[in-house]
Design a protein around this motif. Structure first.
Motif, PDB file in Angstrom:
ATOM      1  N   VAL A  18       0.879  -1.169   0.000  1.00 45.24           N
ATOM      2  CA  VAL A  18       0.000   0.000   0.000  1.00 45.24           C
ATOM      3  C   VAL A  18       0.914   1.214   0.000  1.00 45.24           C
ATOM      4  O   VAL A  18       1.896   1.276   0.743  1.00 45.24           O
ATOM      5  CB  VAL A  18      -0.936   0.015   1.231  1.00 45.24           C
ATOM      6  N   MET A  19       0.601   2.203  -0.848  1.00 47.44           N
ATOM      7  CA  MET A  19       1.431   3.401  -1.009  1.00 47.44           C
ATOM      8  C   MET A  19       0.754   4.610  -0.379  1.00 47.44           C
ATOM      9  O   MET A  19      -0.414   4.883  -0.665  1.00 47.44           O
ATOM     10  CB  MET A  19       1.668   3.659  -2.498  1.00 47.44           C
ATOM     11  N   LEU A  20       1.487   5.328   0.458  1.00 48.28           N
ATOM     12  CA  LEU A  20       1.012   6.588   1.034  1.00 48.28           C
ATOM     13  C   LEU A  20       1.376   7.710   0.066  1.00 48.28           C
ATOM     14  O   LEU A  20       2.551   7.931  -0.215  1.00 48.28           O
ATOM     15  CB  LEU A  20       1.666   6.853   2.388  1.00 48.28           C
ATOM     16  N   GLY A  21       0.377   8.397  -0.449  1.00 47.43           N
ATOM     17  CA  GLY A  21       0.607   9.502  -1.368  1.00 47.43           C
ATOM     18  C   GLY A  21       0.345   9.107  -2.809  1.00 47.43           C
ATOM     19  O   GLY A  21       0.254   7.916  -3.141  1.00 47.43           O
ATOM     20  N   PHE A  44      -3.499   3.100  -3.129  1.00 45.99           N
ATOM     21  CA  PHE A  44      -2.826   4.352  -2.782  1.00 45.99           C
ATOM     22  C   PHE A  44      -3.680   5.046  -1.728  1.00 45.99           C
ATOM     23  O   PHE A  44      -4.903   4.925  -1.736  1.00 45.99           O
ATOM     24  CB  PHE A  44      -2.706   5.262  -4.010  1.00 45.99           C
ATOM     25  N   ILE A  45      -3.033   5.794  -0.843  1.00 45.78           N
ATOM     26  CA  ILE A  45      -3.730   6.526   0.207  1.00 45.78           C
ATOM     27  C   ILE A  45      -3.529   8.023  -0.017  1.00 45.78           C
ATOM     28  O   ILE A  45      -2.388   8.491  -0.143  1.00 45.78           O
ATOM     29  CB  ILE A  45      -3.193   6.141   1.612  1.00 45.78           C
ATOM     30  N   ASP A  46      -4.645   8.764  -0.073  1.00 48.36           N
ATOM     31  CA  ASP A  46      -4.600  10.213  -0.223  1.00 48.36           C
ATOM     32  C   ASP A  46      -5.813  10.799   0.498  1.00 48.36           C
ATOM     33  O   ASP A  46      -6.879  10.183   0.523  1.00 48.36           O
ATOM     34  CB  ASP A  46      -4.615  10.607  -1.702  1.00 48.36           C
ATOM     35  N   ASP A  47      -5.650  11.989   1.070  1.00 48.17           N
ATOM     36  CA  ASP A  47      -6.752  12.573   1.846  1.00 48.17           C
ATOM     37  C   ASP A  47      -7.587  13.589   1.078  1.00 48.17           C
ATOM     38  O   ASP A  47      -8.545  14.130   1.615  1.00 48.17           O
ATOM     39  CB  ASP A  47      -6.231  13.186   3.149  1.00 48.17           C
ATOM     40  N   GLU A  48      -7.264  13.855  -0.167  1.00 45.14           N
ATOM     41  CA  GLU A  48      -8.047  14.807  -0.951  1.00 45.14           C
ATOM     42  C   GLU A  48      -9.323  14.139  -1.467  1.00 45.14           C
ATOM     43  O   GLU A  48      -9.254  13.092  -2.115  1.00 45.14           O
ATOM     44  CB  GLU A  48      -7.224  15.331  -2.138  1.00 45.14           C
ATOM     45  N   PRO A  49     -10.487  14.720  -1.185  1.00 44.54           N
ATOM     46  CA  PRO A  49     -11.753  14.064  -1.556  1.00 44.54           C
ATOM     47  C   PRO A  49     -11.922  13.864  -3.064  1.00 44.54           C
ATOM     48  O   PRO A  49     -12.550  12.898  -3.487  1.00 44.54           O
ATOM     49  CB  PRO A  49     -12.832  14.983  -0.996  1.00 44.54           C
ATOM     50  N   TRP A  50     -11.358  14.743  -3.892  1.00 43.83           N
ATOM     51  CA  TRP A  50     -11.537  14.606  -5.335  1.00 43.83           C
ATOM     52  C   TRP A  50     -10.712  13.462  -5.918  1.00 43.83           C
ATOM     53  O   TRP A  50     -10.931  13.075  -7.054  1.00 43.83           O
ATOM     54  CB  TRP A  50     -11.218  15.910  -6.068  1.00 43.83           C
ATOM     55  N   ASN A  51      -9.766  12.916  -5.142  1.00 41.87           N
ATOM     56  CA  ASN A  51      -8.982  11.771  -5.616  1.00 41.87           C
ATOM     57  C   ASN A  51      -9.565  10.433  -5.172  1.00 41.87           C
ATOM     58  O   ASN A  51      -9.191   9.394  -5.708  1.00 41.87           O
ATOM     59  CB  ASN A  51      -7.539  11.868  -5.110  1.00 41.87           C
ATOM     60  N   HIS A  52     -10.464  10.469  -4.195  1.00 44.41           N
ATOM     61  CA  HIS A  52     -11.004   9.235  -3.628  1.00 44.41           C
ATOM     62  C   HIS A  52     -11.685   8.392  -4.700  1.00 44.41           C
ATOM     63  O   HIS A  52     -12.459   8.887  -5.502  1.00 44.41           O
ATOM     64  CB  HIS A  52     -11.989   9.568  -2.499  1.00 44.41           C
ATOM     65  N   GLY A  57      -3.371   3.153 -12.373  1.00 41.58           N
ATOM     66  CA  GLY A  57      -3.202   1.803 -12.916  1.00 41.58           C
ATOM     67  C   GLY A  57      -4.335   0.925 -12.414  1.00 41.58           C
ATOM     68  O   GLY A  57      -5.503   1.264 -12.564  1.00 41.58           O
ATOM     69  N   GLU A  58      -3.979  -0.167 -11.777  1.00 46.39           N
ATOM     70  CA  GLU A  58      -4.973  -1.103 -11.242  1.00 46.39           C
ATOM     71  C   GLU A  58      -5.355  -0.800  -9.800  1.00 46.39           C
ATOM     72  O   GLU A  58      -6.227  -1.459  -9.234  1.00 46.39           O
ATOM     73  CB  GLU A  58      -4.422  -2.528 -11.314  1.00 46.39           C
ATOM     74  N   ALA A  59      -4.699   0.165  -9.176  1.00 47.26           N
ATOM     75  CA  ALA A  59      -4.866   0.407  -7.742  1.00 47.26           C
ATOM     76  C   ALA A  59      -5.778   1.603  -7.462  1.00 47.26           C
ATOM     77  O   ALA A  59      -5.564   2.689  -8.002  1.00 47.26           O
ATOM     78  CB  ALA A  59      -3.506   0.634  -7.094  1.00 47.26           C
ATOM     79  N   PRO A  60      -6.774   1.438  -6.580  1.00 48.28           N
ATOM     80  CA  PRO A  60      -7.645   2.559  -6.225  1.00 48.28           C
ATOM     81  C   PRO A  60      -6.969   3.504  -5.235  1.00 48.28           C
ATOM     82  O   PRO A  60      -6.056   3.124  -4.517  1.00 48.28           O
ATOM     83  CB  PRO A  60      -8.843   1.869  -5.563  1.00 48.28           C
ATOM     84  N   VAL A  61      -7.445   4.748  -5.229  1.00 49.83           N
ATOM     85  CA  VAL A  61      -6.991   5.739  -4.248  1.00 49.83           C
ATOM     86  C   VAL A  61      -8.051   5.777  -3.147  1.00 49.83           C
ATOM     87  O   VAL A  61      -9.229   5.967  -3.425  1.00 49.83           O
ATOM     88  CB  VAL A  61      -6.824   7.134  -4.896  1.00 49.83           C
ATOM     89  N   PRO A  64      -7.065   7.889   4.187  1.00 49.70           N
ATOM     90  CA  PRO A  64      -6.170   7.384   5.230  1.00 49.70           C
ATOM     91  C   PRO A  64      -6.865   6.490   6.262  1.00 49.70           C
ATOM     92  O   PRO A  64      -6.258   5.554   6.769  1.00 49.70           O
ATOM     93  CB  PRO A  64      -5.626   8.659   5.889  1.00 49.70           C
ATOM     94  N   GLY A  65      -8.131   6.758   6.542  1.00 47.77           N
ATOM     95  CA  GLY A  65      -8.861   5.936   7.510  1.00 47.77           C
ATOM     96  C   GLY A  65      -9.055   4.496   7.059  1.00 47.77           C
ATOM     97  O   GLY A  65      -9.406   3.626   7.861  1.00 47.77           O
ATOM     98  N   GLU A  66      -8.816   4.220   5.790  1.00 49.77           N
ATOM     99  CA  GLU A  66      -8.983   2.869   5.241  1.00 49.77           C
ATOM    100  C   GLU A  66      -7.675   2.084   5.192  1.00 49.77           C
ATOM    101  O   GLU A  66      -7.655   0.925   4.770  1.00 49.77           O
ATOM    102  CB  GLU A  66      -9.590   2.960   3.839  1.00 49.77           C
ATOM    103  N   LEU A  67      -6.577   2.692   5.638  1.00 53.29           N
ATOM    104  CA  LEU A  67      -5.246   2.094   5.527  1.00 53.29           C
ATOM    105  C   LEU A  67      -5.165   0.705   6.154  1.00 53.29           C
ATOM    106  O   LEU A  67      -4.760  -0.260   5.507  1.00 53.29           O
ATOM    107  CB  LEU A  67      -4.194   3.020   6.127  1.00 53.29           C
ATOM    108  N   VAL A  68      -5.536   0.580   7.411  1.00 54.45           N
ATOM    109  CA  VAL A  68      -5.401  -0.702   8.106  1.00 54.45           C
ATOM    110  C   VAL A  68      -6.276  -1.773   7.453  1.00 54.45           C
ATOM    111  O   VAL A  68      -5.845  -2.905   7.247  1.00 54.45           O
ATOM    112  CB  VAL A  68      -5.713  -0.552   9.613  1.00 54.45           C
ATOM    113  N   ALA A  69      -7.496  -1.406   7.082  1.00 56.36           N
ATOM    114  CA  ALA A  69      -8.385  -2.362   6.423  1.00 56.36           C
ATOM    115  C   ALA A  69      -7.792  -2.829   5.091  1.00 56.36           C
ATOM    116  O   ALA A  69      -7.884  -4.010   4.746  1.00 56.36           O
ATOM    117  CB  ALA A  69      -9.760  -1.743   6.202  1.00 56.36           C
ATOM    118  N   LEU A  70      -7.182  -1.925   4.356  1.00 55.88           N
ATOM    119  CA  LEU A  70      -6.569  -2.295   3.082  1.00 55.88           C
ATOM    120  C   LEU A  70      -5.360  -3.204   3.284  1.00 55.88           C
ATOM    121  O   LEU A  70      -5.157  -4.157   2.529  1.00 55.88           O
ATOM    122  CB  LEU A  70      -6.158  -1.040   2.318  1.00 55.88           C
ATOM    123  N   VAL A  71      -4.561  -2.916   4.301  1.00 56.37           N
ATOM    124  CA  VAL A  71      -3.412  -3.779   4.611  1.00 56.37           C
ATOM    125  C   VAL A  71      -3.901  -5.184   4.938  1.00 56.37           C
ATOM    126  O   VAL A  71      -3.357  -6.174   4.442  1.00 56.37           O
ATOM    127  CB  VAL A  71      -2.584  -3.181   5.772  1.00 56.37           C
TER     128      VAL A  71
END
Length: 128
Positions: A18-21, A44-52, A57-61, A64-71
């Protein structure tokens, strides 16, 4: 005997990350790791709502609150961030959970090395 031989040559699935940023350096690392067979950035983890829920590529943005669940979901072996990239805030609870799960947060160099998978594997091994 044939079963043993086929197991030797069977491909191991790529290890999840999982990538931060989502900065340029994060994109570069995504492409470099995706070119190999050993690792895949699954989110990928990002806190900007327009990127959510956009995709790199194949990975969703995700937030940050979803980090542990994604891991947990992807059984990630590490959380990555790129040196100098803008990193979204990760709260202390998430950092404690990552420590409990023994999932390291690794800082990758901004310049991609000649063998990115080898560098990443050595960083993960050192932290294990």
């Amino acid at each position: 005997m044939p079963g043993r031989l086929s197991r030797l040559f069977r491909r191991r699935p790529p290890r999840a990350l999982v990538m931060l940023g989502i900065d340029y350096g994060c994109h570069q690392w995504y492409q470099a790791l995706h070119a190999g067979r050993d690792f895949r950035i699954r989110a990928f983890i990002d806190d900007e709502p327009w990127n959510h829920r956009t995709r790199i590529g194949e990975a969703p943005v995700q937030y940050p609150g979803e980090l542990v669940a994604l891991v947990r979901k992807h059984d990630a072996c590490a959380v990555l961030q790129v040196e100098g990239a803008k990193v979204p805030p990760v709260d202390s609870w998430a950092r404690e959970e990552l420590a409990t799960l023994k999932v390291p947060v690794l800082v990758l160099p901004a310049r991609i090395p000649p063998q990115p998978s080898v560098l990443l594997a050595s960083l993960i091994e050192r932290r294990a």
